[in-house]
Design an enzyme around this catalytic site. Structure first.
Site, PDB file in Angstrom:
ATOM      1  N   THR A  16       0.821  -1.203   0.000  1.00  0.00           N
ATOM      2  CA  THR A  16       0.000   0.000   0.000  1.00  0.00           C
ATOM      3  C   THR A  16       0.854   1.251   0.000  1.00  0.00           C
ATOM      4  O   THR A  16       2.070   1.167   0.042  1.00  0.00           O
ATOM      5  CB  THR A  16      -0.907   0.005   1.256  1.00  0.00           C
ATOM      6  OG1 THR A  16      -1.932   0.954   1.076  1.00  0.00           O
ATOM      7  CG2 THR A  16      -0.142   0.313   2.507  1.00  0.00           C
ATOM      8  N   LYS A  48      -7.821   1.996   4.447  1.00  0.00           N
ATOM      9  CA  LYS A  48      -6.646   1.802   5.285  1.00  0.00           C
ATOM     10  C   LYS A  48      -6.354   3.002   6.169  1.00  0.00           C
ATOM     11  O   LYS A  48      -5.365   3.034   6.874  1.00  0.00           O
ATOM     12  CB  LYS A  48      -5.436   1.506   4.401  1.00  0.00           C
ATOM     13  CG  LYS A  48      -5.629   0.290   3.517  1.00  0.00           C
ATOM     14  CD  LYS A  48      -4.508   0.170   2.535  1.00  0.00           C
ATOM     15  CE  LYS A  48      -4.868  -0.793   1.433  1.00  0.00           C
ATOM     16  NZ  LYS A  48      -3.879  -0.749   0.368  1.00  0.00           N
ATOM     17  N   GLY A  61      -3.392   5.514   9.707  1.00  0.00           N
ATOM     18  CA  GLY A  61      -3.309   4.744   8.477  1.00  0.00           C
ATOM     19  C   GLY A  61      -2.277   3.649   8.644  1.00  0.00           C
ATOM     20  O   GLY A  61      -1.327   3.801   9.405  1.00  0.00           O
ATOM     21  N   SER A 140       4.691   0.251   0.221  1.00  0.00           N
ATOM     22  CA  SER A 140       5.488   0.002  -0.978  1.00  0.00           C
ATOM     23  C   SER A 140       5.622   1.228  -1.866  1.00  0.00           C
ATOM     24  O   SER A 140       6.637   1.422  -2.514  1.00  0.00           O
ATOM     25  CB  SER A 140       4.893  -1.157  -1.777  1.00  0.00           C
ATOM     26  OG  SER A 140       3.564  -0.865  -2.145  1.00  0.00           O
ATOM     27  N   ALA A 171       0.524   6.193  -7.230  1.00  0.00           N
ATOM     28  CA  ALA A 171      -0.349   5.280  -7.969  1.00  0.00           C
ATOM     29  C   ALA A 171       0.120   5.084  -9.406  1.00  0.00           C
ATOM     30  O   ALA A 171      -0.043   4.004  -9.977  1.00  0.00           O
ATOM     31  CB  ALA A 171      -1.788   5.787  -7.938  1.00  0.00           C
ATOM     32  N   CYS A 174       3.876   2.932  -8.626  1.00  0.00           N
ATOM     33  CA  CYS A 174       3.942   1.693  -7.829  1.00  0.00           C
ATOM     34  C   CYS A 174       2.791   0.757  -8.199  1.00  0.00           C
ATOM     35  O   CYS A 174       1.625   1.132  -8.076  1.00  0.00           O
ATOM     36  CB  CYS A 174       3.871   2.044  -6.335  1.00  0.00           C
ATOM     37  SG  CYS A 174       3.888   0.591  -5.266  1.00  0.00           S
ATOM     38  N   THR A 177      -0.038   0.123  -5.564  1.00  0.00           N
ATOM     39  CA  THR A 177      -0.789   1.300  -5.123  1.00  0.00           C
ATOM     40  C   THR A 177      -1.777   1.680  -6.210  1.00  0.00           C
ATOM     41  O   THR A 177      -1.429   1.678  -7.384  1.00  0.00           O
ATOM     42  CB  THR A 177       0.180   2.484  -4.877  1.00  0.00           C
ATOM     43  OG1 THR A 177       1.153   2.096  -3.915  1.00  0.00           O
ATOM     44  CG2 THR A 177      -0.549   3.714  -4.390  1.00  0.00           C
TER      45      THR A 177
END
Length: 186
Positions: A16, A48, A61, A140, A171, A174, A177
Site C-alpha cells: 500500500t 486503510k 493509516g 510500498s 499510484a 507503484c 498502489t
C-alpha cells in the site's frame, strides 16, 4: 503483505501507500485502496485510513497485514483511553508493548497516526518518529509519495492538495498502489 528475504533478514513491504502531511494547523493522512496478494489485486477499495479514539480526534493509516493493523488500531484506541487522548504518550506505550510483547512482536504493519498536534510514524521496533518537515509516508509506494510531497511543499501550502497529488504520483509508479484514495483530516 510482506516477504522475508532470508539472505539479509529484511522485510519488504508490498502492500500500500500511506502518506501524512502536516501544514500549519491541518494534518492529512491519505491511503490508497489496493489490497494485493502477490501480483494479484484482491480488492481495489479497502479503507486503510480511519478515525480512532474518543470523538475521532486521532487519524491513523496502516501498511502491512490487515489483521495485524486492526489489532494495532484496537490497542492504540485502548492506550488513548488510558492516557486521556494524549496521542504521543499512547503511541510510546503502544510501541513499547509492540516491541516487548511476544504476540505483538510478530505483527507485520507500520502506522502513521496524527492528531491536532502530532504526526507520527509507529513501528514494531519501538520507534515513534516525528517526521522532519511534516511529511511521512509508508508502504510500498511510500517513497514515491514522500518524494512527490517533498517536491510540492515549495509550491503548495494546502496539506490535502499535497497528499492527493503525492498519492497520484505513487499510484502512477507503484504497482501495489492504486488511485482509490481515502483521506482524513485533523
Amino acid at each position: 503483505m510482506s516477504s522475508q528475504d532470508d539472505r539479509h533478514g529484511l522485510t519488504q513491504w508490498h502492500s500500500t501507500t500511506i502518506i501524512g502531511v502536516k501544514r500549519g494547523d491541518t494534518t492529512v493522512i491519505a491511503g490508497d485502496g489496493q489490497v494485493s496478494m502477490g501480483n494479484t489485486v484482491m480488492k481495489p477499495n479497502a479503507k486503510k485510513v480511519r478515525r480512532i479514539g474518543e470523538g475521532g480526534k486521532v487519524v491513523a493509516g496502516f501498511a502491512g497485514a490487515t489483521a495485524d493493523a486492526f489489532t494495532l488500531f484496537e490497542r492504540l484506541e485502548r492506550k488513548l483511553e488510558q492516557h486521556n487522548g494524549q496521542l504521543l504518550r499512547a503511541a510510546v506505550e503502544l510501541t513499547k508493548d509492540w516491541r516487548m510483547d511476544k504476540y505483538l512482536r510478530n505483527l507485520e504493519a507500520l502506522m502513521i497516526v496524527a492528531d491536532k498536534e502530532n504526526l507520527l510514524v509507529l513501528t514494531g521496533n519501538g520507534d515513534v518518529l516525528e517526521p522532519e518537515g511534516g511529511i511521512a509516508a509508508i508502504g510500498s509506494g511510500g517513497n514515491y509519495a514522500l518524494s512527490a510531497a517533498k517536491a510540492l511543499v515549495d509550491y503548495e501550502d494546502d496539506a490535502e492538495t499535497i497528499a492527493r497529488k503525492a498519492m497520484a504520483v505513487a499510484a502512477d509508479v507503484c504497482v501495489f498502489t492504486n488511485g482509490n484514495v481515502t483521506l482524513e483530516t485533523v
